[in-house]
Scaffold this active site. Sequence first.
Site, PDB file in Angstrom:
ATOM      1  N   THR A 149       1.462   0.521   6.026  1.00  0.00           N
ATOM      2  CA  THR A 149       1.637   1.239   4.868  1.00  0.00           C
ATOM      3  C   THR A 149       1.187   0.314   3.552  1.00  0.00           C
ATOM      4  O   THR A 149       1.930  -0.542   3.136  1.00  0.00           O
ATOM      5  CB  THR A 149       2.760   1.729   4.754  1.00  0.00           C
ATOM      6  OG1 THR A 149       3.233   2.512   5.700  1.00  0.00           O
ATOM      7  CG2 THR A 149       2.965   2.590   3.371  1.00  0.00           C
TER       8      THR A 149
ATOM      9  N   LYS B 182       9.131  -0.344  -2.309  1.00  0.00           N
ATOM     10  CA  LYS B 182       7.833  -0.944  -2.294  1.00  0.00           C
ATOM     11  C   LYS B 182       7.094   0.450  -1.990  1.00  0.00           C
ATOM     12  O   LYS B 182       5.892   0.481  -2.715  1.00  0.00           O
ATOM     13  CB  LYS B 182       7.729  -1.876  -0.925  1.00  0.00           C
ATOM     14  CG  LYS B 182       6.253  -2.342  -0.867  1.00  0.00           C
ATOM     15  CD  LYS B 182       5.723  -2.811   0.615  1.00  0.00           C
ATOM     16  CE  LYS B 182       5.671  -1.361   1.199  1.00  0.00           C
ATOM     17  NZ  LYS B 182       4.744  -1.562   2.695  1.00  0.00           N
TER      18      LYS B 182
ATOM     19  N   LYS C 187      -0.154   8.897   3.296  1.00  0.00           N
ATOM     20  CA  LYS C 187       1.149   8.128   3.973  1.00  0.00           C
ATOM     21  C   LYS C 187       2.008   8.023   3.107  1.00  0.00           C
ATOM     22  O   LYS C 187       3.103   8.190   3.050  1.00  0.00           O
ATOM     23  CB  LYS C 187       0.569   6.727   4.822  1.00  0.00           C
ATOM     24  CG  LYS C 187       1.661   5.818   5.057  1.00  0.00           C
ATOM     25  CD  LYS C 187       2.703   6.254   6.007  1.00  0.00           C
ATOM     26  CE  LYS C 187       3.889   5.501   6.079  1.00  0.00           C
ATOM     27  NZ  LYS C 187       5.029   6.242   6.880  1.00  0.00           N
TER      28      LYS C 187
END
Lengths: 295, 295, 295, 295
Positions: B97, B242, B173
């Site tokens: 990711t 994040k 994603k």
Amino acid sequence: MTETIGFIGLGNMGSPMAINLLKAGYNMRVYNRDLSKTQTLVDAGAKRGVRPSDVVEHGGIVITMLANDEALEAVTLGIDGILTHLSPGGIHISMSTVSPDLARKMQKLHEQQGCHYVAAPVFGRPEAAAARQLWIAEAGHPEAKKRVRPILDALGQGIFDFGEEAANANVVKISGNFLLASAMEAMGEAFTLGEKNGVERTKMYELFTQTLFACPAYKSYGKRIAEKNFEPVGFTMQLALKDINLVLDSAKEVVSPMPLASHLSNRLLSGIARGRSDRDWSELSRGVLDDAGIE
Amino acid sequence: MTETIGFIGLGNMGSPMAINLLKAGYNMRVYNRDLSKTQTLVDAGAKRGVRPSDVVEHGGIVITMLANDEALEAVTLGIDGILTHLSPGGIHISMSTVSPDLARKMQKLHEQQGCHYVAAPVFGRPEAAAARQLWIAEAGHPEAKKRVRPILDALGQGIFDFGEEAANANVVKISGNFLLASAMEAMGEAFTLGEKNGVERTKMYELFTQTLFACPAYKSYGKRIAEKNFEPVGFTMQLALKDINLVLDSAKEVVSPMPLASHLSNRLLSGIARGRSDRDWSELSRGVLDDAGIE
Amino acid sequence: MTETIGFIGLGNMGSPMAINLLKAGYNMRVYNRDLSKTQTLVDAGAKRGVRPSDVVEHGGIVITMLANDEALEAVTLGIDGILTHLSPGGIHISMSTVSPDLARKMQKLHEQQGCHYVAAPVFGRPEAAAARQLWIAEAGHPEAKKRVRPILDALGQGIFDFGEEAANANVVKISGNFLLASAMEAMGEAFTLGEKNGVERTKMYELFTQTLFACPAYKSYGKRIAEKNFEPVGFTMQLALKDINLVLDSAKEVVSPMPLASHLSNRLLSGIARGRSDRDWSELSRGVLDDAGIE
Amino acid sequence: MTETIGFIGLGNMGSPMAINLLKAGYNMRVYNRDLSKTQTLVDAGAKRGVRPSDVVEHGGIVITMLANDEALEAVTLGIDGILTHLSPGGIHISMSTVSPDLARKMQKLHEQQGCHYVAAPVFGRPEAAAARQLWIAEAGHPEAKKRVRPILDALGQGIFDFGEEAANANVVKISGNFLLASAMEAMGEAFTLGEKNGVERTKMYELFTQTLFACPAYKSYGKRIAEKNFEPVGFTMQLALKDINLVLDSAKEVVSPMPLASHLSNRLLSGIARGRSDRDWSELSRGVLDDAGIE
């Protein structure tokens, strides 16, 4: 079955529900403020009342399916209201989306009169009502719930019990609408992020609703939001705002901050300010597009 | 199958994925910054490299499954990086990711070197990785995608194609993680509203996840949130922050305001400020409880 | 005074500041990426450099007044940068609005080279710069601050000291811009609430800025917001977004949630998405009007 | 001066205001629900009533200074209320912070009875009331405003006129409280960002309140917020929430989204949930500290 049910409120939801009860064999008396809406039911065998109290039998069962708190108060209280004519032993099944606060007051008033108030708000659009696929959250006195169970079974595909406090069922109902609106906001933001990055909205929709979010809420509303096609109108922005405000009112009352609900309230308000009051509530996601400067 | 795959990044996700490829009959060379983590794979038949470039064959295929942008840059670029050793004709399947922005740069760099960069980030927790039940969003050059298809099939239960721009898969994603965190916030607010009104959180959970929200996202995370039991940790608050920051960075880049994502960023930040950095990200919902003055 | 000052960055702010230093009797060497902007200064007696390093004397003083982090790095580091030519004993007065993080790095780098980095960001628009009415927040090594004090006195009407950590002055500067934008949002919401209730915006403005909010921030920006007249442009939406993002970056770094700053970021982003990138930042308040469906 | 004024509501604000009117030479009749609070005024020469209507003269002037909408309705309407005893020609000066909606209804009711309702809410704490330094926003019928002008002059240092619609003055008043709470939130976030970066809160406070924000609102509340010292209590969190909710109610009514007001509502609600209901409203800024994990 020979029991006679009084049914008040023959809108988009109430009408198919009442039809289903007729089909299930119940005798029925119906009332609607706009009397013309009773015709379908009368044609199907129901008797028409011209006052709320006309459809109520002492010790009987009356169902209300109305737009808001004010409407429920109007048909329940007062000289022609259902409350005085219902007791003793009667049951008022309140299926409208009203405030938990009003449910508390109503339950108390009914108990004082020797009858019962069962809250039984529903999840589902008019099509689901017609197809007996509503989901029902119920709460109220155990005896009363037992007695009305066959009626609720004739209206929905599943009943979830939330105890004796009627208001609990209403908390659950408005929470459900909050969850739906939250999902719409989230999809609106995600699909628009995708679009601005060059990803097709419908492709994102497909992935998510076939995997992590393979459920009715995301499938039905997500399709509209992905395709930016908000027709037909099932539930208006204005009504959605009413419900989110019920959520915020309850949150204020129990001192529970809900920042996402506050955001949804502003999102809906902004859509209404732009003239979308009578559009489908999934169009709240258009606010994301407005903010992003696209159509 | 005699193809040899280089696999870099043997964390909670990468390790079971690499195992599955071994089981599927691929030869494998593995690299991990902390070399001790390669032992399981070596025991299962993989060869160990001590530099990223060790696991790469000219014209071969290398998979990376790493924690963030920095880690991906570290193993890809530089003198021991995979990029120079991979070309010509090689394929880098990037399953981490990472930011859409980095994906754009990476795809360009790989093309300049005559090889391909296929973005193939995954949805699913470590258990899903082990059970070959990942969902994969892929994007990249059509030839490259065709060649790597059997490998991706050996890793997941379904592949969704997002075209030629590698970055698109990463947009999808991070949007998925945004949708998940949004659902957690919404459930956190709803269940807490219920709790403060005297409704059981788990009862609400049951209704919603058996009806409108009967899907993996709500069932798995909703259970934790309803029960206020956030163990075991699958994905930390820190990593979630994040990812939400990747969403906000991308939103900033494409000029698309995302107020709900901003809220989630603050929610996670606040949880981290309270010492929950390494707790499961579903514990972001504890912020709702904090704000409501309950535990 | 015979000290020669290097001055880099002759934009809307830097130019009048440099002029004031010439007027105060300093010798001056100036550099600007777009060299044409140096002409006014050269006409007034300054010498022109063609590289940043040209304006720097060993052990001397150089002032930078630039648009952002990248510009400051570009003129400071590298082969033609000011850093290597400045040491030992030189002082770099950095008056730009840059990130606290860059200030930390810069201070360290300068100290490693035996010279000083004094952060001295300013509050005030170009008119204030011309009129020597800037407010300056300074931070850095005590000796260095002592030496540059006469220079700063020639530029502003007041200096506030924030200790030895250069970054502190930058934290204060970006916090100031955050406070300003917050006041604009608040006034935008309040005046629009008034307008929609039939109250004149300018009447509200008058009451508040003559009483509780009788201060430059509310008077100057409030007038624009009340009158919906955002001309002339003093500081653009784009630059305001840059600064609010510096605030959010710092907030993230020190783990301090700032929901109002997040909101302002989205407000500015939305204005930019609507094509207002180069408009005055007070026009962020137009977002309130957009949301309210009025002009 | 021989005019007799009826004064209802002798709380923290009303009591010093009534005293000032006595000092100015007016005869006075006072009423307070808790009669013990009338003693100070009686000692100073006022006459005590035991019902609201006791202090009202036909065609006279009565001032109300009460906590909320309910209290104003309670003393105005009903058999012992001031409305019926006041007409014809009497004037009700309503100085409480009430909803614009109630002001609209009250103005209409008073006009129907042949008397006037002048809204004249005030800005200022109890100390300001005692020192005749209140700021007053007035609105109502021109004749009535003219007649009450000397009275208002005896209470405050400045009067701002908002036309004939009484509700307008209330919109302005609640907007002012919204602006104050917004400033507190902004300072709370800014000072905490500073603190977590190692900058002293009070230093930031000094710079801002000597420059851009050199005004009473920032000076008085900023000091508390910078020092994290919220004593003594001037205006409680609970009352602040009431006022912010009046803002949100009005915003909803006129369809004007106010995201910052929504945020403040949640901020106050969260403080109250943590047990700070009776603390000073500047303590809403403690929510920023809570979120940042510091004290």
